[in-house]
Design an enzyme around this catalytic site. Structure first.
Site, short mmCIF file in Angstrom:
data_model
loop_
_atom_site.label_atom_id
_atom_site.label_comp_id
_atom_site.label_asym_id
_atom_site.label_seq_id
_atom_site.Cartn_x
_atom_site.Cartn_y
_atom_site.Cartn_z
N TYR A 220 28.85 45.99 39.95
CA TYR A 220 27.89 46.66 39.07
C TYR A 220 26.45 46.29 39.39
O TYR A 220 25.53 47.06 39.11
CB TYR A 220 28.17 46.30 37.61
N LYS B 72 42.10 41.11 43.70
CA LYS B 72 42.67 41.89 44.80
C LYS B 72 42.54 41.01 46.04
O LYS B 72 41.93 41.40 47.05
CB LYS B 72 41.92 43.23 44.92
N ASP C 62 46.23 46.19 40.95
CA ASP C 62 47.09 47.38 40.87
C ASP C 62 48.36 47.07 40.09
O ASP C 62 48.78 47.82 39.20
CB ASP C 62 47.40 47.95 42.28
N ASP D 243 36.49 46.65 33.44
CA ASP D 243 36.11 47.95 32.86
C ASP D 243 37.34 48.85 32.82
O ASP D 243 37.65 49.47 31.80
CB ASP D 243 35.00 48.58 33.70
N ASP E 16 40.13 49.87 29.39
CA ASP E 16 40.42 51.22 28.89
C ASP E 16 41.93 51.45 28.81
O ASP E 16 42.43 52.05 27.85
CB ASP E 16 39.81 52.30 29.81
#
Ligand code: IPM
Ligand code: MG
Length: 356
Positions: A140, A191, A223, A247, A251
């Site tokens: 970001y 990751k 993942d 982020d 959700d």
């Protein structure tokens, strides 16, 4: 001492949901809570009034406040603006400007809403997880970033995913401290099989684990974490992850609870000062209709009372009141089952105030 709370309604449904939070805060004030509310501008609302999504005044107000409550920012009207003037920059600028590196996103299933989730009740019942998202670093904010034109005339976009050991360490400590006060289990999401920066992330988490023998640390690739969240979410207690992974995963976690309209968040600096906001956005599709769910914002007020104002009893009162209105069967459209009657934003807010 009177605590100052800066209220930043922002855009879209922001002003509607924040108005309900103000009702709740006014009620607590009437009951003796020593607070003072101040309003400010951020996002598109600030751009419209002052030409910038984060005016100097707003940042100064936020710095001077003991806590900040934010509604939401953004809307289609602003999408064509130059990036630095878009509403989201107001939010990102506040996070960076106030040093709010630790973002806490609890996903709790209220038993009354077990049927509102798109997942089977037996998968989500009793769900209580907390995502700790790094909020002021990673892709970001990483430099360099931009879109450049190559020699052959083709455009190339690029962003940088970068973390220093010290940044990983401080979000790691936040997460370990919280995990130790909850179920004692921390899952670090990375990751590391592909990205060097998250391999470093994993190494730092492993190193920190030595200092927190009472916390059980595990690791998961992002993942797989996304898959596990919808397959068997109750395996998680606390998750800690990078800005962008957090982020996305938050959700997904939100939908386990029935609606993103139920999820509050706290963004804290090193001293525990914070900004509080629902994790949903400005929802331009329903803005101005008076149907948005204010509960995520009211629960954000509860987090504010608990984390920044040291008023756990007032926080408990709000959370209990939310439980009570759900018991009474009040539902905004996002959390209503098929055919169930619904209430609007203000009605829901009023019911919570009454239940207080
Ligand atoms: C969130 C939002 C923000 C983010 C947007 C509005 C910039 O999606 O708080 O999750 O990406 O952090
Ligand atoms: Mg988001």
């Amino acid at each position: 001492m009177t605590r100052k709370i800066l209220i930043l309604p922002g855009d879209g449904i922001g002003p509607e949901i924040v108005a309900e939070a103000v009702k709740v805060l006014d009620r607590l004030k009437a009951d003796g809570l020593d607070i003072e509310l101040e309003q400010g501008l951020v996002g598109g609302a600030a751009y419209d009034a002052m030409g910038h999504p984060l005016p100097e005044e707003t940042l100064a107000q936020a710095r001077a406040a003991d806590a900040v409550l934010l509604g939401a920012v953004g809307g289609p009207r602003y999408e064509a603006l130059e990036r630095s003037l878009r509403p989201e920059q107001g939010l990102l600028g506040l996070r960076a400007g106030l040093g709010l590196f630790s973002n806490l996103r609890p996903a709790i299933l209220y038993p009354q809403l077990a049927d509102a989730s798109t997942l089977k009740p037996e998968v989500v019942s009793g769900l209580d997880i907390l995502i700790v998202r790094e909020l002021t670093g990673g892709i970001y904010f990483g430099q360099p970033r931009g879109v450049r034109t190559l020699d052959n005339g083709e455009k190339e976009g690029f962003n940088t995913l970068v973390y220093r050991e010290s940044e990983i360490e401080r979000i790691g400590r936040s997460a370990f401290e919280i995990a130790r006060k909850r179920g004692g289990r921390l899952c670090s999401v990375d990751k590391a099989n592909v990205l060097e920066v998250t391999e470093l992330w994993r190494q730092v988490m492993v190193r920190l684990a030595g200092e927190y023998p009472d916390v059980e640390l595990s690791h998961m690739y992002v993942d797989n974490a996304a898959m596990q969240l919808v397959r068997a979410p109750r395996q998680f207690d606390v998750m800690v992850t990078t800005n962008m992974f957090g982020d996305i995963l938050s959700d997904a976690a939100a939908m386990l609870t029935g609606s993103i309209g139920m999820l509050p968040s706290a963004s804290l600096d090193a001293a525990g000062k914070g900004m509080y906001e629902p994790i949903h956005g400005s929802a331009p599709d329903i803005a101005g209709q008076g149907v948005a769910n204010p509960l995520a914002t009211l629960l954000s007020v509860a987090m504010m009372l608990r984390y920044s104002l040291d008023e756990p009893a007032a926080a408990d009162r709000i959370e209990a009141a939310v439980g009570r209105v759900l018991d009474q069967g009040l539902r905004t459209p996002d959390i209503a089952a098929e055919g169930q009657p619904t209430v609007g934003t203000a009605e829901m807010g009023d019911a919570v105030v009454a239940a207080l």
